[in-house]
Design an enzyme around this catalytic site. Structure first.
Site, mmCIF file in Angstrom:
data_model
loop_
_atom_site.group_PDB
_atom_site.id
_atom_site.type_symbol
_atom_site.label_atom_id
_atom_site.label_comp_id
_atom_site.label_asym_id
_atom_site.label_seq_id
_atom_site.Cartn_x
_atom_site.Cartn_y
_atom_site.Cartn_z
ATOM 1 N N GLU A 183 0.838 -1.199 0.000
ATOM 2 C CA GLU A 183 0.000 0.000 0.000
ATOM 3 C C GLU A 183 0.873 1.248 0.000
ATOM 4 O O GLU A 183 0.598 2.224 0.707
ATOM 5 C CB GLU A 183 -0.922 0.045 1.228
ATOM 6 C CG GLU A 183 -1.869 -1.126 1.336
ATOM 7 C CD GLU A 183 -2.953 -0.918 2.393
ATOM 8 O OE1 GLU A 183 -4.116 -1.131 2.047
ATOM 9 O OE2 GLU A 183 -2.645 -0.539 3.524
ATOM 10 N N CYS B 165 -10.742 2.669 6.355
ATOM 11 C CA CYS B 165 -10.055 3.925 6.670
ATOM 12 C C CYS B 165 -10.480 5.084 5.762
ATOM 13 O O CYS B 165 -10.609 6.225 6.212
ATOM 14 C CB CYS B 165 -8.550 3.726 6.572
ATOM 15 S SG CYS B 165 -8.013 2.938 5.052
HETATM 16 ZN ZN LIG Z 1 -7.623 4.494 3.443
#
Ligand SMILES: [Zn+2]
Length: 825
Positions: A346, A430
């Protein structure tokens, strides 16, 4: 008449804005990077000096003081308030995130829900967003709802201040991630302090918005515990996911307690060396000069470093930040302003590694990039940071949420075969919460102020009132940005006053897409930006990207300018292999893409846009909330095969490109930001598929391996009149089937047709793996790995960049397994 330029005088601190409130001495001071009106509680006279120094620092005009009334942003902010915030709270309710607090507080029976130990933060982030919204838009129902949530949060707090529902609830699913005792897995995956950082951000926002201390007191009690546990000579573990540092700075700003600022700095200084690049603990923070690892962690860390640098004037921090910024903007920033090219972490890939279809560009990373660049601007007063901020804001960031506020992208890819679509929510959620808090605070990025200098950073129809040259001055901005570069700024001092208006002249209007050589415009545009005051051209100094107009301003003065917005073709630095032979389109701050619905046959990846093709901008009020499209004609390439010949057929196709942020609102389909301008970059329609050109191998030689990529699909799973591969004679074992592509692709879809007959059954389970270096990693397939009979089972997974894929399967006891067809896209 042009007014005489007057030398700018150093601003004096005005002491009149001291006032008494509830018996405590307050000073209203905008220190919050979220551009919030921050109330610093002062302990005594000693602090006054520090505050007047702070007044000379660059500060955003708080979002609570900026009223936006345009078409573009007001609609999104209102949608955030009406749709996104309530929907996100509802999701937290449905997924057990809110019950987790009730269970921890002993108010409800039950098991802890959720597979991530940081689920608490989603609730905190939405409370932060709701608080920002409440501070400009009173809403008693929302206020009450948030208070009810705060009751649960307060109940979940343990007696000594610890607050982390996964541990309090002894979550069985999460125990391994959490570690046996508090802080045991802090540097790994527990995210304990990440949770608490978001609690502080929510608590301070809620305190400013409502004046209530219910959540702030929870945060302070927690921070007191951290001050006891962590610090030099105490627990010195660096948290795995940065965030606590940002929270502590905000708590310091809200309370004036320096120990919170010191603890924030401690958590930064305790990182590295010798740890992992993934969590930026490989080096001490002051020694880092290349952006590596998880992009959101990095972005939060750089933002916190900038906060601490601004408050402590730490030069080593500033030097490291400058080098990190040069690296990101010079080598690691997508043209959309997104960050992160490697889905497996990520985060950041190597320099110039910017693949399009597997681009990560997490929505949270875009938000972190805006946080960071805003803070860099506050440190250096340089427009180049706002240039980057603006690119991210108008492109990679708002692409993260649908225009109706209900769907979200987690990664924001720059090319698609139709595998990408926004979702209502994510297991790891998130991004939606981050959107709620960001959108609500957007007006805080428009203006800034330092002494008697007023900075116009973004172009948005809006108004604010500030104090400049000892006078109250109302500033009104009128524009149809981002569709039109004409801007009028009305300056209305209550009485004439001398101060400096600093207008950002975006780098894109000065022939540079970014303040680096990562991208360039194919052709320069000679039109100049001329500034007029009351209709007369005015002399101005350019300094750090700002046109500075220092005058004695009078009521009714008007600044006018036009930022020319021709359609521009962009090229990437030749070191960016993925964009070789490709061109992107930009107009004003907006980056464009071509999407399936805007081309006759829905094919985009086979188009070539010639450098000489005429491009025309046109505003379309009815399309996707109203936007400017770019119209043109491209060449579509198609491979035609006859028995003994293959030829490329070219056809002229009309297209319209739309702003990148607006894609994926009209169904799934192809999309590309970087269009081919060179034949080598075109992917003609009708090309052999990845599977057809792959080398096939298997753990067991089996029977009929050539069948899996022959393109033939049976009528049912038991129709063995079609060629089929089986692992026979193996039965009940774990086996694999593999495609070696011979080159790197970015696949994200596979289709599998399973065999089912007397000896072969669909396997008990299977997964798709991709090769990363010498390892095999399982892809992330949100809808799981399908095993239905009599059909091609489509598995959509997060795009990976790889040269090989595998199906790893566990056969049923006593049976073998087989595959008629395996396709890869
Ligand atoms: Zn996120």
């Amino acid at each position: 008449m042009i007014k005489k330029q007057v030398r700018n005088k150093a601003a004096k601190t005005d002491k009149k804005d001291w006032n008494m409130k509830e018996g405590i001495l307050f000073k209203v001071l905008s220190v919050g990077i979220f551009a919030f009106t921050s109330v610093v509680i002062l302990n005594g006279c000693g602090k006054k000096k520090a505050i007047s120094e702070a007044d000379e620092k660059m500060k955003p005009v708080p979002f609570t003081d900026v009223k936006i009334s345009d078409d573009f942003w007001s609609r999104r902010i209102e949608t955030n308030r009406k749709v996104t915030i309530p929907a996100a709270f509802k999701k937290c309710q449905e997924t057990g995130r809110i019950d987790n607090f009730a269970i921890a507080g002993g108010l409800k029976e039950g098991e802890h829900k959720g597979v991530y130990p940081f689920d608490d933060t989603d609730v905190y982030k939405i409370i932060e967003g709701a608080s920002y919204s409440l501070s400009v838009h009173p809403d008693p129902a929302l206020d009450n709802y948030v208070d009810a949530l705060i009751k649960l949060i307060a109940a979940a707090q343990e007696n000594d201040g610890y607050l982390y529902t996964a541990r309090t609830n002894k979550s069985r699913t999460l125990m391994r991630r959490l570690g046996d005792e508090r802080w045991a897995n802090l540097s790994g995956h527990s995210h304990e302090l990440y949770n608490m950082g978001h609690l502080y951000e929510a608590a301070t926002a809620h305190f400013y918005a409502t004046g209530k201390r219910n959540l702030l007191d929870v945060a302070i009690k927690n921070a007191e515990l951290l001050c006891e546990v962590f610090g030099p000579g105490k627990n010195e573990t660096a948290p795995g996911h940065q965030e606590i540092e940002l929270g502590l700075v905000k708590l310091y700003e809200a309370t004036g307690q320096e120990k919170y600022l010191n603890l924030a700095k401690f958590f930064l200084d305790t990182r590295g060396p010798g740890g992992e690049e993934y969590s930026q603990t490989h080096k001490r923070v002051v020694d880092q000069n290349e952006a590596v690892g998880h992009a959101v962690r990095a972005g939060y860390m750089y933002s916190a470093m900038a906060d601490v640098a601004a408050l402590t004037s730490d030069r080593n921090y500033v030097r490291a930040l400058d080098e990190l910024w040069d690296n990101v903007v010079g080598k690691k920033l997508y043209v959309t302003g997104g960050l992160g090219s490697d889905p497996s972490i990520e985060g950041f890939g190597p320099n110039y590694d910017l693949p399009n279809m597997s681009a990560y560009c997490e929505t949270c990373a875009s938000i972190a990039n805006v946080f960071w660049n805003q803070r860099m601007f506050l440190l250096h007063a340089d427009a180049k940071y706002i240039d980057v901020l603006e690119r991210t804001l108008y492109n990679a960031l708002i692409s993260g949420v649908s225009m109706d506020g209900s769907l979200f992208f987690y990664p924001n890819a720059l090319a698609s075969r139709g595998q990408h679509a926004r979702s209502e929510w994510f297991v790891c959620a998130c991004c939606p919460g981050n959107i709620t808090r960001f959108m609500a605070s957007l007006p805080g990025y428009v203006y800034a102020k330092r002494g008697d200098e007023f900075y116009v950073n973004l172009f948005v129809t809006s108004q604010t009132t500030v104090e400049l040259g000892g006078r109250k001055v109302q500033i009104k901005q009128l524009t149809n940005y981002p569709w039109d570069g004409a801007v009028r700024i009305m300056v209305e001092p209550e009485r004439s006053a001398t101060f400096t208006m600093c207008i950002r002249i975006p780098c894109w209007s000065r022939n540079k897409p970014l303040p680096s050589d990562l991208y360039s415009f194919m052709q320069d545009n000679d039109e100049q930006v001329n500034l007029k005051v009351n209709g007369v051209p005015v002399a101005f100094d350019m300094d750090k990207g700002f046109a500075r107009i220092n005058l004695r301003w009078e009521k009714g003065d008007v600044i006018e300018f036009n930022l020319p917005m021709p359609v521009r073709r962009l090229l990437a630095n030749e070191k960016v292999a993925e964009d070789k032979g490709r061109v992107a389109l930009q107009r004003g701050p907006i980056v464009y893409c071509m999407e399936a619905p805007d081309v006759e046959d829905g094919r985009v990846l086979n188009l070539l846009l010639e450098d000489t093709a005429n491009l025309e901008a046109q505003f379309r009020p009815a399309l996707l909330n109203g936007l400017t499209v770019i119209k043109g004609i491209a060449q579509a390439y198609r491979l035609e095969k006859t028995d003994d010949e293959q030829t490329i057929v070219k056809e002229r196709k009309n297209f319209q490109a739309i702003p990148y942020y607006a894609w994926s609102h009209r169904g799934r389909g192809e999309m590309a930001v970087w269009l081919a301008r060179d034949e080598n970059a075109v992917e003609p329609a009708g090309l052999p598929s990845i599977a057809e050109t792959s080398m096939v191998s298997a753990s067991e030689k089996g029977i009929g391996i050539e069948a899996v990529n022959d393109g033939l699909v049976p009528t049912s799973s038991s129709d063995t009149s079609f060629p089929v591969f089986t692992f026979l004679p193996k039965k009940g074992t774990t086996e694999w089937l593999q495609y070696d592509f011979g080159k790197v692709y970015e696949p994200s879809i596979v289709d599998i047709y399973w065999l089912g007959d007397e000896e072969n059954r669909r396997p008990e389970s299977f997964k798709i793996q991709y090769r990363k270096g010498s390892e095999w990693r399982t892809v992330w397939a949100p809808d799981g790995f399908r095993l239905e009979k009599d059909k091609l089972n489509r598995i959509i997974f997060e795009t990976v960049k790889t040269d090989a894929l595998r199906i790893e399967l566990q056969m049923q006891q006593g049976f073998s397994a087989g595959i008629f067809e395996w396709r890869v896209k």
